[in-house]
Design an enzyme around this catalytic site. Structure first.
Site, PDB file in Angstrom:
ATOM      1  N   TRP A 147      18.232  55.120  61.291  1.00 27.03           N
ATOM      2  CA  TRP A 147      18.713  55.050  62.678  1.00 27.03           C
ATOM      3  C   TRP A 147      17.621  54.455  63.544  1.00 27.03           C
ATOM      4  O   TRP A 147      16.453  54.420  63.113  1.00 27.03           O
ATOM      5  CB  TRP A 147      19.105  56.450  63.182  1.00 27.03           C
ATOM      6  N   ASP A 205      15.918  51.768  72.632  1.00 27.87           N
ATOM      7  CA  ASP A 205      16.604  51.817  73.923  1.00 27.87           C
ATOM      8  C   ASP A 205      17.878  52.657  73.829  1.00 27.87           C
ATOM      9  O   ASP A 205      18.241  53.128  72.749  1.00 27.87           O
ATOM     10  CB  ASP A 205      16.948  50.402  74.400  1.00 27.87           C
ATOM     11  N   GLU A 208      20.269  51.915  71.185  1.00 28.74           N
ATOM     12  CA  GLU A 208      19.780  52.216  69.839  1.00 28.74           C
ATOM     13  C   GLU A 208      19.497  50.988  69.003  1.00 28.74           C
ATOM     14  O   GLU A 208      19.606  51.000  67.784  1.00 28.74           O
ATOM     15  CB  GLU A 208      20.803  53.108  69.095  1.00 28.74           C
ATOM     16  N   GLU A 209      19.163  49.907  69.686  1.00 28.00           N
ATOM     17  CA  GLU A 209      18.979  48.652  68.962  1.00 28.00           C
ATOM     18  C   GLU A 209      17.596  48.049  69.140  1.00 28.00           C
ATOM     19  O   GLU A 209      17.079  47.412  68.227  1.00 28.00           O
ATOM     20  CB  GLU A 209      20.018  47.622  69.461  1.00 28.00           C
ATOM     21  N   GLU A 436      35.456  54.250  73.897  1.00 32.42           N
ATOM     22  CA  GLU A 436      34.162  53.679  74.269  1.00 32.42           C
ATOM     23  C   GLU A 436      34.332  52.304  74.912  1.00 32.42           C
ATOM     24  O   GLU A 436      33.734  51.996  75.925  1.00 32.42           O
ATOM     25  CB  GLU A 436      33.287  53.572  73.006  1.00 32.42           C
TER      26      GLU A 436
HETATM   27  C1  NOJ Z   1      25.261  52.171  66.474  1.00 35.64           C
HETATM   28  C2  NOJ Z   1      24.701  52.270  67.838  1.00 35.64           C
HETATM   29  O1  NOJ Z   1      25.016  53.462  68.390  1.00 35.64           O
HETATM   30  C3  NOJ Z   1      25.207  51.134  68.676  1.00 35.64           C
HETATM   31  O2  NOJ Z   1      24.723  51.231  69.979  1.00 35.64           O
HETATM   32  C4  NOJ Z   1      24.738  49.882  68.054  1.00 35.64           C
HETATM   33  O3  NOJ Z   1      25.170  48.774  68.788  1.00 35.64           O
HETATM   34  C5  NOJ Z   1      25.237  49.793  66.626  1.00 35.64           C
HETATM   35  N1  NOJ Z   1      24.843  50.960  65.884  1.00 35.64           N
HETATM   36  C6  NOJ Z   1      24.721  48.548  65.947  1.00 35.64           C
HETATM   37  O4  NOJ Z   1      23.329  48.604  65.827  1.00 35.64           O
HETATM   38  C1  NOJ Z   2      26.498  54.025  70.908  1.00 35.61           C
HETATM   39  C2  NOJ Z   2      25.796  53.832  72.194  1.00 35.61           C
HETATM   40  O1  NOJ Z   2      25.186  52.574  72.192  1.00 35.61           O
HETATM   41  C3  NOJ Z   2      24.788  54.898  72.428  1.00 35.61           C
HETATM   42  O2  NOJ Z   2      24.216  54.724  73.707  1.00 35.61           O
HETATM   43  C4  NOJ Z   2      25.412  56.253  72.324  1.00 35.61           C
HETATM   44  O3  NOJ Z   2      24.419  57.227  72.443  1.00 35.61           O
HETATM   45  C5  NOJ Z   2      26.152  56.421  71.027  1.00 35.61           C
HETATM   46  N1  NOJ Z   2      27.051  55.329  70.791  1.00 35.61           N
HETATM   47  C6  NOJ Z   2      26.967  57.700  71.014  1.00 35.61           C
HETATM   48  O4  NOJ Z   2      27.938  57.651  72.012  1.00 35.61           O
END
Ligand code: NOJ
Ligand code: NOJ
Length: 626
Positions: A147, A205, A208-209, A436
Site C-alpha cells: 500500500w 498523499d 495514496e499515490e 465514490e
Molecule cells: C487505491 C487508492 O485508494 C486510490 O486512491 C488509488 O488511485 C488507486 N489505489 C490506484 O493507485
Molecule cells: C481512495 C481514495 O483515494 C482515498 O483518499 C481514500 O482514503 C480511499 N479510497 C478510501 O475511501
C-alpha cells in the site's frame, strides 16, 4: 436559428432545466432537495458505522468502513483519514443538537485508542511510526498488503475531530470534572506527537499515490498543532513541542504556492512524476482548515483568501474541458463536475462527489467569512476567480454597509456554489445513494458504493450552506492565529515524541509500550525481478504466511554489497523465529533452509531502542530467466 444551434440550445436547456425558474425559487428547490439528500447522507454514514451499521457487518464498535464494497474496489477497511473526516462531521452535527450521535463518538474514541496500539507494516506505537498506517481491517487488525504508506494526514485529522469534541466537553457542564476530556487526551497526544516528530518527513498523499510532501497533509498538520496546543494548555499539558513546530509547518505550507495555485505535491520521490499539481487536495485543505473566525489571510489559505479563490478557479477550470458531461456548459458562473486531478486514471479518471461538493463547501465557507468581517477585497490574485462568478467584478474593497456590490458579489458566489451541488445531485441516483465517483461520460455512479466520505462531504456542505444563508450555527473556530507571521527561513525540524497506549480511553493495557527497531541486513545476490521477503512466527513477521511476509528494500544494494534491508518494529524481549524467502518473477518461492532465531533486546532506557542483525542468505538461489 440553424438546426444545430437549436439542438445545442435544447441540450443546454435540459442540462439546466432549473435555470428557467427565478433565482429565489431555484434556491428554494435546491434547499429542499439538499435537506432530503442530507437525511440519506447522514444515514448512509451511520449504516457504515460498526458495530450496528446495517452495511457494516463485522466492523468493530466505533469503526467506520470506507464503503460496504468488498470487490472492485474492496473498501471494506477503515481508513484513518476517511473515518476522521467523517467523525469531525459527526461531532459538528452533534454540536448542532443531534444528541443521538454521542455514543458513536464515544465508540470511535475507544476504537482509535485500540487501533493506535496495533503494530502494522508502518511500525508500532512506541516509535509513533505505526500511527502513519493508512488503513486497517474492519475488525481493527493490521493489513499487510502492499500500500502507499505511510500517510501522515490521518493522525492530524483524527486529532482535529477529537479536539473539537473535547473542547465541547470542557465548554459545557456535561464533563464538569474534565474526566472524559482527560481520558481522550492521550489519544490526541499520540497523534500530535506524531505530527511534531514526523511532519517534515515525506509520505503518501491523500490519494495514496504520491510519495512526497502533500499540501493537504501539511495544512491538516498545522491546524492540529495549533488547536492541539490550545486544548493541551486547557488540560495543563506540556504543549511545547506543538508550539515549537507549528511555525515551522506554517512556513513550509507557504512553499507550495507557485504564484497561481497551491501545488498539491512537492518533494516527490517517485521518478518520472509529472503533473500540473492542480488537485482537489488543495481545495479539501482549505475546507478542512476553515475557521469561521479567521480573516481572508492568504498565508492561512482560508476559503475566502485570494490565493484559495485563485486556486479554486484553476482547479475548476481544469475539469471544464476534460469530461464529456461538462461539455456545453458555459465557462462562467456555472457549476461543473470535478474530480481529484486531471491526470487521474483510477477507474479511468472520473468526477467524484466529494470533490465536486468540496468546491461548493469552500465557497459557502467563504461567504460566511465575508459576512463576518463585512468586507470583500478583490485583488489581482483573486480577480479572475471573481470575474468567473460575477463577470463585471473589479479589484477593490467592498463593504457590507450601504452598498449593493457586497450583496451582488456574495449572491453570485452563492449561485456559483449551488451549481456544484446541483451537479452532484443531478448525477446521484434516484435513491440518493452516493458512490465514490460518477462517470465522466454520462454521469452514472461508479466505483465504491455508499462511500462514507461522499456522504460526509454532503453533510458538511449542507451545514456550510445553511451557515452561509441563515443563522444556523457555524462550526467552532480552531483558534487560527489572527496575524500569522511567516519566518523568512523555514526550519525543517522535529521533536521526538513519546507514545503510550491510551488505556483510559480503551486501549489494551498489554499493548507493547517498549519496542526495538530491528534492522535485518541480509546479503543476498539477486537478479532484477527477484525479491526478498522476511517472515516468521509472530504477527509482525506474518505468522509464517508468505502473503503476509515483510518486503525487503534494495536501496543500498550494489555490486560490491548485495544488501537487502528490512526494518521491523518488534516488542522488546520477544523470542522469535524467522527466515528469508525469495519470490521469483515466475511466482515461485524459494525458502532458506533453516529457521533463524532472534532475541529482541529487553526494554532499555530508551524506547524504541535499535538493534541490528547481519546475516547471509542461506538457501537455494533462483535461476535467472530470460
Ligand atoms: C487505491 C487508492 O485508494 C486510490 O486512491 C488509488 O488511485 C488507486 N489505489 C490506484 O493507485
Ligand atoms: C481512495 C481514495 O483515494 C482515498 O483518499 C481514500 O482514503 C480511499 N479510497 C478510501 O475511501
Amino acid at each position: 436559428m440553424k438546426f444545430r444551434a437549436i439542438l445545442t440550445a435544447l441540450a443546454a436547456a435540459s442540462l439546466h432545466e432549473a435555470s428557467a425558474k427565478p433565482f429565489g425559487q431555484r434556491q428554494a428547490d435546491l434547499a429542499s432537495r439538499i435537506e432530503a439528500e442530507n437525511k440519506i447522507a447522514l444515514q448512509g454514514v451511520l449504516n457504515n458505522f460498526g458495530p450496528d451499521g446495517s452495511q457494516a457487518p463485522g466492523a468493530s464498535a466505533g469503526v467506520l468502513i470506507a464503503s460496504p464494497s468488498t470487490d472492485n474496489p474492496n473498501y471494506y477497511y477503515t481508513w484513518t483519514r476517511d473515518a476522521a473526516l467523517t467523525l469531525k462531521m459527526v461531532v459538528d452535527e452533534f454540536l448542532h443538537g443531534n444528541g443521538d450521535l454521542q455514543y458513536h463518538i464515544r465508540d470511535y474514541v475507544k476504537a482509535q485508542a485500540i487501533v493506535q496500539t496495533v503494530s502494522n507494516p508502518s511500525g508500532a506505537l512506541a516509535s509513533g511510526r505505526g500511527l502513519g498506517e493508512p488503513k486497517y481491517y474492519a475488525n481493527l487488525t493490521r493489513f499487510n498488503g502492499d500500500w502507499g504508506r505511510p500517510q501522515r494526514d490521518g493522525p492530524a485529522l483524527r486529532a482535529t475531530a477529537l479536539i473539537t469534541y473535547s473542547r465541547y466537553l470542557l465548554s459545557t457542564g456535561i464533563d464538569s470534572d474534565g474526566t472524559e476530556a482527560n481520558n481522550i487526551w492521550p489519544v490526541i497526544q499520540n497523534d500530535l506527537n506524531f505530527v511534531a516528530q514526523y511532519w517534515n518527513q515525506t509520505g503518501f498523499d491523500l490519494w495514496e499515490e504520491v510519495d512526497g510532501s502533500s499540501f493537504f497533509t501539511t495544512a491538516a498538520q498545522y491546524r492540529a498543532l495549533i488547536e492541539g496546543a490550545r486544548l493541551g494548555k486547557q488540560l495543563q499539558q506540556d504543549v511545547s513541542a506543538y508550539e515549537s513546530q507549528a511555525p515551522n509547518v506554517f512556513c513550509f505550507l507557504q512553499t507550495f504556492w507557485n504564484g497561481k495555485y497551491a501545488v498539491a505535491n512537492i518533494n516527490v520521490k517517485q521518478s518520472g512524476f509529472s503533473r500540473s499539481g492542480i488537485d482537489a487536495n488543495t481545495v479539501l485543505a482549505s475546507v478542512a482548515t476553515f475557521d469561521p473566525e479567521a480573516s481572508c489571510d492568504d498565508t492561512l489559505f482560508q476559503p475566502c483568501s485570494s490565493r484559495a479563490l485563485a486556486n479554486l478557479k484553476q482547479y475548476i477550470d481544469a475539469f471544464r474541458t476534460i469530461y464529456t458531461i461538462n461539455k456545453n456548459i458555459s465557462a462562467s458562473a456555472t457549476g461543473v463536475a470535478t474530480g481529484r486531478y486531471v491526470e487521474d486514471v483510477y477507474f479511468n479518471g472520473n468526477p467524484w462527489y466529494l470533490t465536486t461538493l468540496a468546491v461548493a463547501e469552500q465557497l459557502y465557507d467563504a461567504i460566511q467569512q465575508w459576512s463576518t468581517i463585512n468586507i470583500i477585497t478583490i485583488d489581482e490574485t483573486s480577480l479572475a476567480f471573481w470575474q468567473s462568478a460575477y463577470p463585471s467584478a473589479q479589484t477593490g474593497t467592498y463593504t457590507k454597509s450601504g452598498y449593493s456590490d457586497f450583496t451582488n458579489l456574495t449572491d453570485a458566489v452563492l449561485a456559483y456554489a449551488d451549481g456544484f451541488v446541483e451537479t452532484a445531485l443531478k448525477y446521484a441516483p434516484e435513491n440518493g445513494a452516493l458512490s465514490e465517483q460518477y462517470s465522466r461520460e454520462d454521469g452514472t455512479p461508479l466505483s465504491a458504493r455508499d462511500l462514507t466520505w461522499s456522504y460526509a462531504s454532503f453533510v458538511t456542505m449542507r451545514a456550510a450552506r445553511l451557515a452561509a444563508t441563515s443563522d444556523y450555527g457555524q462550526v467552532p473556530s480552531w483558534g487560527s492565529p489572527s496575524n500569522p507571521q511567516v519566518s523568512s527561513t523555514c526550519t525543517p525540524s522535529s521533536v521526538k515524541g513519546t507514545y503510550k497506549p491510551a488505556v483510559a480511553a480503551g486501549a489494551p493495557s498489554n499493548a507493547p509500550a517498549c519496542t526495538y527497531l530491528v534492522t535485518f541486513n541480509l546479503n543476498a545476490t539477486t537478479f532484477y525481478g527477484e525479491n526478498i521477503y522476511l517472515f516468521g512466527n509472530s504477527t509482525d513477521l506474518g505468522d509464517w504466511r508468505v502473503s503476509d511476509a515483510v518486503a525487503g528494500g534494495a536501496e543500498y544494494y550494489s555490486d560490491t554489497r548485495p544488501l537487502w534491508t528490512f526494518t521491523v518494529e518488534l516488542p522488546a524481549g520477544a523470542e522469535l523465529e524467522y527466515k528469508f524467502l525469495r519470490k521469483e518473477p515466475s511466482g515461485e518461492v524459494l525458502y532458506e533452509v533453516e529457521n533463524r532465531s532472534l532475541h529482541v533486546s529487553e526494554c532499555g532506557s530508551e524506547s524504541p531502542g535499535e538493534q541490528a542483525v547481519e546475516v547471509n542468505w542461506n538457501g537455494p538461489v533462483g535461476s535467472q530467466m530470460e
